[in-house]
Design an enzyme around this catalytic site. Structure first.
Site, PDB file in Angstrom:
ATOM      1  CB  SER A  79      -0.935  -0.014   1.218  1.00 28.12           C
ATOM      2  OG  SER A  79      -0.506   0.909   2.184  1.00 28.12           O
ATOM      3  CE  LYS A  80      -0.518   5.331  -5.078  1.00 29.27           C
ATOM      4  NZ  LYS A  80      -1.056   6.431  -5.851  1.00 29.27           N
ATOM      5  NE  ARG A  81      -3.728   5.369   2.680  1.00 24.66           N
ATOM      6  CZ  ARG A  81      -4.413   4.269   2.953  1.00 24.66           C
ATOM      7  NH1 ARG A  81      -4.466   3.802   4.171  1.00 24.66           N
ATOM      8  NH2 ARG A  81      -5.066   3.618   2.011  1.00 24.66           N
TER       9      ARG A  81
END
Ligand code: GLU
Length: 505
Positions: free
Chosen positions: A258-260
């Site tokens: 995930s990006k986060r």
């Protein structure tokens, strides 16, 4: 996939410009690019910017730059144009409107006038009565006259796909075989929003069709909505592309990268000094393997050997440690020293390093390569080659202290050398160690500390030769002055990290 081979293969990457270019985009682009090149086809970059809420204006350029960095040059893109221009969906709105109207007229889509609050109520009611989530299709029952009248009076509406309620939709996925989804589970997806901007579903199908995309390669997160796309192809009477839903890259917890949460931004890898060749090679091994099982291979080799049939579906764990291992291999074994130097220069320049002599740079890199895995580490660890005013680590200070008498003796020994090449320096050091009957480390460690400020550095003879006679002697002299000025240092600097604490000599 043989029935497709008569058509020119066209693949595309269709990122939404919402933020940092993601490693998933590189992953899909790699397979798109490799397959297109192998088949003598085309690879298109299309920007799917219909989600205006999440739109980030810099993101498009960053994707373009990331593909350039990776060496996966598209044949058509917003930057270079092409026969299917424009390549930004917000510049193609009329096209989607035309097809949405066509579906409205043929009764395959309908206007829905519910407000946000009404939609929420419907969703809640459906959930309560166990009918799933989403929309119950009630606007489908509006008569054509009423729908036309309400639209003409200016009432806001979306256009939804009239999905059949019976039967099933078949997705022929090249990796998974036939995936059947009951139509009762396929929502009446919104195709056109009330502001005249299409949703992803309509835009992706229209564009893939008009751009002649033959193979849709995308992450498996799109499989659940693929029936909407298949139904659209069928409704328009268009030939479907080959569907290839690729396994997802996972993090160590087995979750989608995930990006986060995860370090998954291409810009971040670039900043860490991962080289594109290593990243591509590593990505290629995520769910795919060379027929001969080789771990390291070039993009060219992959193009020669690639077959979608060799993709395994489990999903691979993307591990930074493994990526660094690939990177180290590329820096040490694959790229030649000049190429590594070219890649390192922007890092060195950003760190404020300067050098007059290209050979000096090559020597520095060469001696450090076995000790580093990324260009950022190379930069960090080479600081003492570019500046004389480095600090001594705590460990280095201890070694200097313990070896003061050796430093004084070596200053004399080394200053006597007429030639200062590796053999001369190495012989002189060895002879000194022998004559003193001490252990090698007792002499080399203080010397290493004097030359670099640290105990973690390459072999002393290499260091001395690269630095040259006068700088070597200067650094030994400075260490001696530092020792003579009295330890412990009376102006200790704030420690940075464990072993990096130091005081200016
Ligand atoms: N715009 C979609 C994305 O951001 C593209 C998905 C697809 O390849 O169909 O991933």
């Amino acid at each position: 996939m043989s029935q497709e081979s008569l058509k020119t293969v066209v693949t595309r990457i269709a990122p939404s410009p919402t933020g940092d270019p993601h490693v998933g985009t590189a992953y899909m682009s790699l397979f798109d690019y490799v397959f297109a090149k192998q088949q003598g086809g085309k690879f298109i970059l299309r920007i799917e910017d219909t989600d205006q809420k999440r739109y980030n204006p810099e993101s498009e350029q960053r994707v373009i730059d990331a593909l350039k960095w990776l060496g996966l040059a598209p044949d058509e893109s917003p930057e270079i144009g092409g026969p299917n221009a424009p390549y930004r969906q917000t510049e193609r709105l009329e096209l989607y409107q035309k097809y949405a109207n066509q579906l409205l007229e043929s009764g395959h889509a309908y206007r829905a006038f519910e407000t946000q609050e009404e939609l929420e109520q419907i969703r809640e009611d459906m959930q309560k009565s166990g009918l799933g989530q989403g929309y119950d299709g009630r606007a489908k029952r509006l008569s054509k006259e009423e729908s036309d009248k309400r639209a003409a009076s200016g009432e806001a509406f979306v256009i939804r796909l009239a999905t059949p309620t019976e039967g099933e939709t078949l997705i022929k996925d090249a990796l998974r075989g036939e995936v059947r989804i009951p139509n009762s589970e396929v929502p009446d997806a919104v195709l056109m929003k009330s502001d005249g901007i299409p949703t992803y579903h309509l835009a992706v199908v229209v564009d893939d069709h008009v751009m002649g995309v033959t193979h849709v390669v995308r992450g498996e997160e799109w499989l659940p909505t693929a029936p909407v796309h298949v139904l659209l192809y069928q409704t328009f009477g268009w030939q479907e592309p080959v569907w290839i839903h690729m396994p997802l890259l996972k993090n160590a917890d087995g979750k989608k990268l995930s990006k986060r949460r995860d370090d998954s931004s291409l810009d971040s890898y670039k900043e860490q000094g991962i080289v594109a060749e290593a990243l591509l090679n590593y990505l290629a091994t995520m769910g795919w393997s060379m027929p001969d099982g080789r771990e390291f291979f070039s993009l060219k080799d992959m193009i020669k050997q690639f077959k979608f049939e060799r993709i395994s579906l489990g999903g691979s764990v993307f591990d930074m440690k493994r990526l660094r291992h690939y990177n180290a291999h590329y820096l040490r074994e694959v790229l030649d020293l000049e190429t590594v130097a070219e890649r390192a220069k922007p890092f060195f320049e950003a760190a404020g390093y300067s050098w007059k002599d290209e050979d000096y740079l090559l020597d520095v890199i060469d001696v450090l390569l076995p000790r580093i895995e990324t260009l950022a580490e190379l930069t960090e660890q080479s600081a003492y080659f570019f500046s004389d005013s480095f600090n001594y680590t705590e460990e280095a200070k201890r070694k200097l202290e313990a070896g003061q008498k050796h430093l004084e003796a070596l200053e004399r020994e080394l200053s006597r050398l007429d030639f200062f090449d590796f053999d001369d320096v190495d012989d002189a050091l060895r002879e000194y160690v022998k004559s003193e009957s001490v252990k090698m480390g007792e002499v080399m460690m203080p010397l290493r500390a004097a030359l670099t400020g640290s105990t973690q550095a390459p072999g002393v003879s290499d260091l001395a030769v690269i630095l040259g006679k006068s700088r070597t002697l200067e650094r030994i002299g400075r260490a001696i002055s530092y020792l003579e000025a009295g330890l412990p240092d009376d102006k200790p600097q704030k420690p940075k990290k464990d072993d990096e604490a130091g005081a200016t000599p």
